[in-house]
Design an enzyme around this catalytic site. Sequence first.
Site, mmCIF file in Angstrom:
data_model
loop_
_atom_site.group_PDB
_atom_site.id
_atom_site.type_symbol
_atom_site.label_atom_id
_atom_site.label_comp_id
_atom_site.label_asym_id
_atom_site.label_seq_id
_atom_site.Cartn_x
_atom_site.Cartn_y
_atom_site.Cartn_z
ATOM 1 N N LYS A 50 0.811 -1.221 0.000
ATOM 2 C CA LYS A 50 0.000 0.000 0.000
ATOM 3 C C LYS A 50 0.843 1.269 0.000
ATOM 4 C CE LYS A 50 -4.230 -1.861 1.854
ATOM 5 N NZ LYS A 50 -4.929 -1.556 0.593
ATOM 6 N N GLY A 51 1.963 1.248 0.749
ATOM 7 C CA GLY A 51 2.811 2.437 0.786
ATOM 8 C C GLY A 51 3.427 2.739 -0.562
ATOM 9 N N ALA A 52 4.065 1.720 -1.160
ATOM 10 C CA ALA A 52 4.704 1.897 -2.464
ATOM 11 C C ALA A 52 3.669 2.216 -3.538
ATOM 12 C CB ALA A 52 5.492 0.636 -2.834
ATOM 13 N N ASN A 53 2.471 1.621 -3.443
ATOM 14 C CA ASN A 53 1.407 1.945 -4.396
ATOM 15 C C ASN A 53 1.042 3.432 -4.318
ATOM 16 O OD1 ASN A 53 1.207 -0.705 -5.245
ATOM 17 N ND2 ASN A 53 -0.740 -1.115 -4.235
ATOM 18 N N THR A 226 -14.887 5.584 0.844
ATOM 19 C CA THR A 226 -14.900 5.247 -0.582
ATOM 20 C C THR A 226 -15.980 4.202 -0.839
ATOM 21 O OG1 THR A 226 -13.172 3.569 -0.292
ATOM 22 C CG2 THR A 226 -12.455 5.788 -0.853
ATOM 23 N N GLY A 231 -18.668 6.199 -5.966
ATOM 24 C CA GLY A 231 -17.957 7.434 -5.630
ATOM 25 C C GLY A 231 -17.441 7.452 -4.201
ATOM 26 N N ASP A 254 -10.239 -4.025 -13.523
ATOM 27 C CA ASP A 254 -9.475 -4.572 -12.397
ATOM 28 C C ASP A 254 -9.409 -3.502 -11.309
ATOM 29 O OD1 ASP A 254 -7.657 -5.674 -10.632
ATOM 30 O OD2 ASP A 254 -6.109 -6.089 -12.124
ATOM 31 N N GLY A 259 -7.998 1.745 -4.529
ATOM 32 C CA GLY A 259 -8.097 2.480 -3.259
ATOM 33 C C GLY A 259 -6.817 3.222 -2.930
ATOM 34 N N ASP A 260 -5.671 2.617 -3.261
ATOM 35 C CA ASP A 260 -4.388 3.282 -3.018
ATOM 36 C C ASP A 260 -4.235 4.499 -3.935
ATOM 37 O OD1 ASP A 260 -3.699 1.347 -1.126
ATOM 38 O OD2 ASP A 260 -2.793 0.052 -2.637
#
Length: 309
Positions: A50-53, A226, A231, A254, A259-260
């Site tokens: 999640k961080g790198a994304n 989210t 929306g 996909d 979310g990231d």
Amino acid sequence: MHDNAPDDRYRYDLLVIGSANADLVIGVERRPAPGETVLGSDLAVHPGGKGANQSLAAARLGARTALLARVGDDDHGRLLLETQRAAGVDTGGVLVGGAPTGVALITVDPSGDNSIVVSPGANGRLTPEDVRAAAPLLAAARVISVQLEIPLDTVAETVRGRGPETRLVLNPSPPAPLPEEVLAACDPLVVNEHEARYILGDGAGESPHDWAPALLALGPRSVVITLGAAGALVADSRTESLDHLVSPKVEALDTTGAGDAFTAALALRLGRGDELREAAAFAVRVGAAAVTARGAQESFPTLEEVDAL
């Protein structure tokens, strides 16, 4: 400051403190039963976490972005660093060693359903001491974004170590009980429907319109829920407003990483001086663009692709 001009006091629009994983993906006809072996497709290795994304999504949108994370001294760690640098992320805060790079082992069946086992590896070794040692990095960021794929103590240290005017964005994923001091710092707390229900527990009610004020009552300064194709809902304690922002209609291929991409876009626009509602409206468009291509980081849009929506 609403002209999106960078604030000269800050070197970064956004600092992401979080996880960096290698996603190891195998397609299968069906997932194995206990004791069973099935054959799968060739192994595909993708940069994730999640961080790198988030840091990569923000950089692709043109933000001045830095990442504070920990990877192993191994091929997966090198892949993650190279991918971040290629996108323009400042990786000076990425620490190397102490454990193997985190990996997610993912099997995907023909319907698109997946099963995932995560080995946190080096992500679990990103410590409060690492955050304290990175004090100049925290001071240089207008907004800091965190998730929960790193130790909660490290997230709490981020809350304590940020500058007095640095805004904190938290996506509590995977969900876990949050200390009061962390909740109180969130501006906003960004949750999907599953995370909202987890935090609120049994008395959550059925409607996201009920969840938003209930989440605000727990202490965050603002909340964004989210809602996928529907929306997002934005609730702000300062204005006592509740806004539903509608997503553009797109053909979703996909949803991995969407979310990231949403959270990164929201955080970067807050770092540029947007009001929360404006920032969330932009983030909804980014999230919609991200689901129109396959993969996580590969699907993150450029500003031009978002504008095309």
